[in-house]
Motif scaffolding. Structure first.
Motif, short mmCIF file in Angstrom:
data_model
loop_
_atom_site.label_atom_id
_atom_site.label_comp_id
_atom_site.label_asym_id
_atom_site.label_seq_id
_atom_site.Cartn_x
_atom_site.Cartn_y
_atom_site.Cartn_z
N THR A 1 68.90 51.05 40.09
CA THR A 1 67.23 50.83 40.84
C THR A 1 67.73 51.72 42.23
O THR A 1 68.33 51.40 43.10
N GLY A 2 66.86 52.02 42.42
CA GLY A 2 66.33 52.85 44.13
C GLY A 2 65.56 53.08 44.63
O GLY A 2 64.45 54.09 45.20
N PHE A 3 64.56 51.87 44.76
CA PHE A 3 62.83 51.78 44.72
C PHE A 3 63.62 52.27 46.46
O PHE A 3 63.85 50.78 46.70
N SER A 4 62.02 52.61 47.01
CA SER A 4 61.96 52.28 48.48
C SER A 4 60.55 51.72 48.37
O SER A 4 59.53 52.55 48.65
N PHE A 5 60.54 50.41 48.77
CA PHE A 5 59.10 49.87 49.59
C PHE A 5 59.22 50.15 50.60
O PHE A 5 59.88 49.47 51.68
N GLU A 6 57.75 49.99 51.12
CA GLU A 6 57.72 50.49 52.58
C GLU A 6 57.60 49.18 53.51
O GLU A 6 58.27 48.93 54.64
N ASN A 7 57.39 47.77 52.65
CA ASN A 7 57.72 46.70 53.54
C ASN A 7 58.93 45.83 53.02
O ASN A 7 58.56 44.23 53.48
N ALA A 8 60.13 46.65 52.47
CA ALA A 8 61.15 45.68 52.33
C ALA A 8 61.43 46.18 53.50
O ALA A 8 62.06 46.31 54.13
N THR A 9 62.43 44.56 53.55
CA THR A 9 63.37 44.41 54.67
C THR A 9 64.56 44.76 54.73
O THR A 9 65.73 44.84 55.57
N ASN A 10 65.34 44.19 53.11
CA ASN A 10 66.48 44.26 52.81
C ASN A 10 66.55 45.08 51.57
O ASN A 10 65.60 44.76 50.89
N VAL A 11 67.65 45.78 51.23
CA VAL A 11 67.90 45.51 49.82
C VAL A 11 69.44 45.39 49.55
O VAL A 11 70.56 45.48 50.36
N SER B 1 55.96 49.70 39.27
CA SER B 1 54.94 49.38 40.48
C SER B 1 54.32 47.43 39.97
O SER B 1 53.54 46.86 40.98
N ALA B 2 55.25 46.50 39.21
CA ALA B 2 55.03 45.19 39.08
C ALA B 2 55.17 44.39 40.41
O ALA B 2 54.82 43.30 41.39
N ILE B 3 56.27 44.76 41.45
CA ILE B 3 56.96 44.89 42.69
C ILE B 3 55.98 45.16 43.84
O ILE B 3 55.32 44.24 44.33
N ALA B 4 55.92 45.86 44.11
CA ALA B 4 55.04 46.83 44.76
C ALA B 4 53.48 46.06 44.49
O ALA B 4 52.46 45.60 45.80
N GLY B 5 52.77 46.01 43.08
CA GLY B 5 51.08 45.33 43.61
C GLY B 5 51.42 43.64 43.88
O GLY B 5 50.73 43.39 44.12
N TYR B 6 52.78 43.23 43.93
CA TYR B 6 52.67 41.90 43.96
C TYR B 6 52.63 41.68 45.28
O TYR B 6 51.60 40.62 46.02
N PHE B 7 53.71 42.21 46.26
CA PHE B 7 53.71 42.38 47.95
C PHE B 7 52.50 43.00 48.23
O PHE B 7 52.02 42.97 49.70
N ASN B 8 51.94 43.71 47.54
CA ASN B 8 50.40 44.78 48.52
C ASN B 8 49.96 44.11 47.65
O ASN B 8 47.89 44.28 48.42
#
Length: 311
Positions: free
Chosen positions: A7-17, A304-311
């Motif tokens: 996976t190569g997702f880029s979440f704006e509020n992620a602090t690390n991968v 979408s599931a991850i972004a939705g949870y944190f947004n």
């Protein structure tokens, strides 16, 4: 063959991968989104081919057992937001994995067969055969390597090196034995033997949490209970549900993760057989038909599931 290799997702509020051997972990301050990919590893090496549905199997079995064992030890999970994705607490992981063995199988048998009668500081009796039940379950920890091979380590070495405080280590041992007992009882009810397994723990604040996956075919070895005694008496191989058959296939094809060795090529037929074994274990231990998630838009669904949870 469709499978989740990376996976190569880029979440704006992620602090690390962090991309592990089989999971991709996205950090959001004190929370984690853990994606169970279809990567498969053996001998601490990520294999070239991914195994369709493996990630879903692992995530859903882990979810079941984390829920079943929450009365023994608190765990990291907050919510499973997708068949392949779990979100929960970000803990400071202890640098050791707690391996517990009720039977002489796998790595323990290979050490015993080589003539060693002490494993991780634990003495083993003479006269045992492969897959024999041990007099009592033994804890054989390993170091948790970010790269390369995990190494066996004894309780005494863990304490001497200050990897874990004595108070915490005593608690880890208690949790490990209680979890194995619960897992063994559940497996017996499903016609299986929980041969050996590993647990990982971490801390958030002063609380120890059970983290990662629990009682899955990647972290555990299962035998079918029916016919176990008869096969042992005849010296026959045990019928098992675990990743061990992949390791055996690799060994037979000249690969044990050692320097200079080339991975054997996994055919589509073999990959399909591995998928089928993972699904077989899911259905055997969960007791329900496995519902395959569609791969058609799975990347978008997970993101979408991850972004939705944190947004």
């Amino acid at each position: 063959m469709k499978a989740i290799k990376n996976t190569g997702f880029s979440f704006e509020n992620a602090t690390n991968v962090y991309h592990g051997k089989v999971r991709d972990v996205y950090s959001f301050d004190d929370k984690l989104a853990m994606i169970a990919t279809d990567r498969i590893s053996a001998f601490d090496v990520i294999l070239e081919r991914a195994i369709p549905y493996k990630g879903q199997v692992l995530n859903q079995i882990a979810s079941k057992f984390l829920d079943l064992t929450s009365d023994i030890v608190p765990n990291w999970v907050e919510k499973v937001v997708h068949p392949n994705v779990t979100i929960g607490r970000r803990c400071e992981a202890f640098p050791v994995e707690m391996v517990i063995r009720g039977y002489l199988a796998g790595h323990a048998w290979r050490e015993y067969k080589a003539g060693r009668r002490t494993l991780c500081g634990v003495a083993l009796p003479e006269g045992l055969k492969e897959n024999d039940k041990l007099p009592t379950p033994i804890i054989t920890p390993t170091t948790k390597a970010h790269e390369g091979h995990d190494e066996d380590i004894s309780r005494e070495e863990i304490l001497a090196q200050g990897l874990v405080t004595e108070a915490d280590y005593v608690q880890l041992e208690e949790y490990t034995r209680a979890l194995y007992q619960k897992g063994s009882e559940y497996a017996a009810g499903r016609g299986l033997i929980l041969v050996d397994t590993k647990y990982e723990f971490g801390k958030q604040g002063d609380t120890i949490y059970l983290i990662d996956e629990v009682h899955t075919p990647d972290s555990s070895r299962y035998f079918y209970a029916e016919g176990y005694e008869d096969r042992q008496e005849k010296g026959e191989a045990q019928k098992q549900l675990s990743k061990e058959f992949v390791r055996q296939w690799l060994i037979e094809n000249g690969f044990q993760g050692k320097e200079g060795q080339l991975q054997p090529e996994m055919s589509d037929e073999f990959v399909t057989s591995v998928t089928n074994r993972y699904i077989e274990l899911y259905e055997q231990i969960v007791g329900e038909p496995f519902q395959k998630a569609s791969y058609d838009s799975i990347m978008n669904e997970m993101e979408s599931a991850i972004a939705g949870y944190f947004n």
